[in-house]
Write an enzyme that holds these catalytic residues in place. Structure first.
Site, short mmCIF file in Angstrom:
data_model
loop_
_atom_site.label_atom_id
_atom_site.label_comp_id
_atom_site.label_asym_id
_atom_site.label_seq_id
_atom_site.Cartn_x
_atom_site.Cartn_y
_atom_site.Cartn_z
N PRO A 166 -8.77 0.89 3.19
CA PRO A 166 -8.06 1.79 4.11
C PRO A 166 -7.79 3.15 3.48
O PRO A 166 -7.75 3.27 2.26
CB PRO A 166 -6.73 1.04 4.32
CG PRO A 166 -6.49 0.34 3.02
CD PRO A 166 -7.86 -0.04 2.51
N HIS B 98 -12.00 -5.70 10.82
CA HIS B 98 -11.89 -4.46 11.60
C HIS B 98 -11.89 -3.21 10.75
O HIS B 98 -11.68 -2.12 11.25
CB HIS B 98 -10.67 -4.51 12.51
CG HIS B 98 -10.83 -5.50 13.60
ND1 HIS B 98 -11.78 -5.34 14.59
CD2 HIS B 98 -10.21 -6.68 13.84
CE1 HIS B 98 -11.73 -6.39 15.40
NE2 HIS B 98 -10.79 -7.21 14.97
N GLY B 99 -12.09 -3.37 9.43
CA GLY B 99 -12.14 -2.19 8.58
C GLY B 99 -10.75 -1.61 8.40
O GLY B 99 -10.60 -0.50 7.92
N CYS B 100 -9.76 -2.37 8.76
CA CYS B 100 -8.37 -2.02 8.52
C CYS B 100 -8.08 -0.55 8.70
O CYS B 100 -8.23 0.24 7.80
CB CYS B 100 -7.98 -2.44 7.10
SG CYS B 100 -6.26 -2.75 7.03
N ILE B 101 -7.66 -0.19 9.85
CA ILE B 101 -7.41 1.22 10.13
C ILE B 101 -6.08 1.61 9.54
O ILE B 101 -5.79 2.27 8.76
CB ILE B 101 -7.47 1.51 11.62
CG1 ILE B 101 -6.20 2.17 12.10
CG2 ILE B 101 -7.70 0.31 12.48
CD1 ILE B 101 -6.53 3.21 13.05
#
Lengths: 418, 101
Positions: A166, B98-101
């Site tokens: 992130p 989810h690609g960690c937003i």
């Protein structure tokens, strides 16, 4: 008889820590006066950077003086502010050890140490070309240096790349690409520049509807999109990004977002943080999964929400209630839903707005704000004005920890095209 | 249908219910994605990833896999060509990260 003092220690005086300190100081004003509650905020420096402003620095829209203020001035006068380096959290004894040898006991510890860029995690990033044609613009120094490089850029390959997720403000790199397109047009050299946007994700953004809208904007502006590119190394001398699966992207100027990590001292307490130094946190209650009297918010956590100031603000409203109830020995009643909203600057005095949470992706529609309806996922001038006005709101309403009118803590479905 | 079992998958082939997963299903998904045989090194990553998801609710990123699973990032790309995080998630029977937003 002297009352027993209960100590609240907040680590970090950035956006999240400052909001928490101000909210708790207001709630406990009487208890602080009578000596029953004591609030201490620790940070290693006294430089509070308005981080959304780092995006505008490279394009000369702000300068450093516009976005930096002393941390101490943003904190409540009833709280103690210690400028010191933190050595370790001694969770077994409920105390924080500082590098100067001081031990701070706590009844409640709130970790708000944010995230830092870790360019050293990527082979070659800080090697030849670092701060000459490879810039980390998520820091004040990097962003200022990039402003200088962009102002004398003659043309070639401008690459904007995200190393890994992130990251803080996942939309900022896209905004950078849009603003670069605008800036280079203003400078009259857009036709001499190829702009590429390189991401480890399989699309322009993590959330589907927003990714489609943003990919469309990239295409419209002639910005190349390179997806699923996990940067393995950077060769500054040769000017190329190399992925782990051995693809290459050439650059003359690279605006890179390095890997992000939590504060280093957090990894010294077994069980407190994950391998990247983010605090293992319950996504709903914001309580640490390590010890019940430890809480975390903002970028320091590992919760699957956006690392953004708006998230820290929404979390603070929930966490304030949870900390108060914890100290009163009562069960938690409020939960954080992952709410985030952000303006996405697209250049030419326009911006988009997105609003989402753990369960609901960004969609189109309207956001019912007190100054008028703002369009979601669509460019408008009013959104741009909202973005620019936000600097004032940040210093005068958000950091002091006031509820923003028309911006609810929990995401509202009203106005959304669902 | 994987390995004779009917399981619920999304449009990209990710299992929706991790409880429906079996080793035979893993082998079938791997084979369908260009990995003819799952070695001990593959299983090290797959078990780490599945355990992380089941305890935290979130799949680890490439970098945390490289730091914590015992297999370095470069080897991850050899074991699971192209997108190791996504491909390993698919094989170990958890939803798409989810690609960690």
């Amino acid at each position: 008889m002297q009352p027993t003092t209960r100590h609240i220690v907040i680590l970090g005086g950035g956006t999240a820590g400052t909001i928490m300190a101000n909210r708790l100081a207001r709630h406990y004003a009487g208890d602080i006066k009578s000596g029953e509650i004591d609030i201490t905020v620790v940070d290693e420096n006294d430089v509070h950077v308005y981080q959304p402003g780092l995006l505008f620095l490279p394009f000369g829209m702000y300068d450093a003086d516009d976005i930096v203020k002393p941390r101490g001035k943003q904190l409540p006068s009833s709280a103690h502010y210690l400028q010191a380096r933190i050595a370790q959290v001694d969770s077994a004894q409920s105390r924080v050890l500082l590098e100067n040898g001081t031990a701070l006991p706590y009844d409640v510890l709130i970790i708000a140490t944010g995230t830092r860029t870790a360019p050293e995690e990527t082979e070659g990033m800080t090697g030849p070309g670092w701060q000459e044609k490879v810039f980390d613009w998520y820091t004040l120094e990097g962003s200022r240096a990039l402003a200088k490089a962009l102002s004398t850029f003659e043309g070639g390959n401008l690459v904007i790349s995200i190393t890994d997720m992130p990251i803080k403000c996942p939309v900022a790199p896209l905004e950078f690409a849009f603003l670069a397109d605008w800036y280079l047009q203003e400078r009259g050299i857009r036709d001499k520049v190829t702009i590429s946007y390189v991401t480890p994700l399989d699309a322009a953004f993590t959330k589907k509807a927003a990714a489609a809208a943003l990919a469309h904007l990239l295409e419209e502006k002639g910005i190349q999109l390179v997806t699923e590119f996990a940067t393995g190394s950077i060769d500054g001398a040769a000017g190329k990004l190399v992925s782990f699966d051995e693809r290459e992207v050439p650059f003359d100027l690279l605006a890179v977002v390095p890997v992000h990590a939590g504060a280093e001292f957090l990894t010294k307490t077994p069980g407190l943080a994950n391998a990247m130094g983010f605090v293992k946190t319950d996504p709903a209650t914001l309580q640490s999964q390590h010890q019940p009297n430890i809480f975390a918010l903002g970028d320091a956590t590992d919760v699957p929400a956006s690392k953004a100031g708006s998230v820290a603000h929404f979390e603070a409203e929930v966490l304030e209630q949870n900390v108060i109830r914890f100290l009163d020995g009562k069960p938690f009643t409020d939960t954080f839903d992952g709410h985030a909203n952000c303006f996405i600057e697209t250049g030419f005095h326009k911006a988009l707005l997105i609003d989402f949470n753990y369960d609901t992706d960004p969609v189109s529609g309207h956001f019912p704000f007190s100054v008028g309806p703002l369009t979601l996922l669509k460019e408008s001038r009013l959104n741009h004005l909202g973005k620019m006005a936000f600097k004032y709101v940040y210093w005068h309403a958000l950091l002091p920890g006031y509820d923003l009118p028309g911006v609810p803590t929990h995401m509202s479905l009203s106005g959304k095209d669902l | 249908m994987f390995a004779g079992a009917t399981v619920e998958v999304d449009s990209e082939g990710f299992l929706q219910d991790p409880a429906q997963w079996t080793k035979e299903i893993a082998e079938a998904i791997a084979a369908a994605n260009g990995i003819p045989e799952l070695t001990d090194r593959h299983w090290l990553v797959l078990h780490f990833m599945r355990d992380t998801f089941l305890t935290t609710g979130t799949a680890p990123t490439i970098r945390s896999l490289g730091k914590e699973s015992g297999v370095e990032v470069k080897e991850l790309y050899k074991l699971f060509p192209k997108g190791p995080a996504k491909l390993a998630a698919k094989i170990c029977g958890i939803p798409k990260p989810h690609g960690c937003i």
